[in-house]
Write a protein that holds these residues in place. Structure first.
Motif: not given
Length: 193
Positions: A16, A18, A28, A30, A100
């Motif tokens: 993950v 940002i 975001v 991932w 998060y």
């Protein structure tokens, strides 16, 4: 800006990241080991994640499955902390129950020139299921020192990609990153191959 390249095939919550953090938005990204759908829920309170946004490649009525996921927030407020959780297929990534967090930057007064870098992913069976992630690293002690925040983009189905780097922020977000031709565009790729 010169470049160096790395390939990352890790997957799950450890991937993950940002990217594209500004005063009015964030992305975001991932990677998963299988093709799944993905979205995030976010809000200004960890107990009230009222906003839901899906992968940038999804339409209003159709949802795709991907190895590499990229979800952009809607327009958000400057200098505000947002909490979010990630829905990745059947799994929920919530930072061990803490959610998060991301804090948007202050709005800066004078925007820089619009500048981009472009390229092409080759020898990938599905280049549209990749994400290009990059940051600028100072290599000559001219301009901003250290490195910038991360930016990301998704290639088209032919592997062509364009990154916007003109408004990339410094690591602390207090200024636009001032770079020279000697600085390095450090690139990372999340994908399915």
């Amino acid at each position: 800006v010169s470049s160096n390249t790395e390939s990352s095939l890790d997957s799950g919550e450890d991937t993950v990241l940002i990217t594209n953090l500004t005063d009015v938005g964030f992305t975001v990204v991932w990677r998963t080991s299988q093709k799944v759908d993905g979205y995030i829920k976010y809000g200004t309170s960890k107990e009230s994640l009222t906003e839901e946004v899906w992968d940038v490649r999804d339409g209003l009525s159709s949802r795709g499955t991907y190895y590499a996921h990229s979800v952009e927030s809607d327009r958000v407020d400057p200098a505000t902390t947002y909490y979010f959780e990630i829905h990745s297929g059947e799994e929920i990534y919530d930072n061990n129950g803490q959610m998060y967090t991301v804090t948007t930057f202050e709005t800066l007064s004078s925007p820089p020139l619009f500048e981009t870098r472009s390229g092409e992913i080759q020898n990938a069976s599905t280049p549209g299921d990749w994400i290009v992630v990059a940051k600028i690293v100072d290599d000559d002690e001219a301009g901003t020192s250290g490195s910038s925040k991360y930016v990301s983009t998704i290639p088209d189905d032919n592997g062509n990609w364009i990154l916007t780097v003109g408004d990339i922020r410094s690591e602390d977000g207090s200024a636009y990153f001032s770079y020279s031709n000697s600085d390095i565009l450090s690139m990372y790729f999340l994908g399915d191959d």
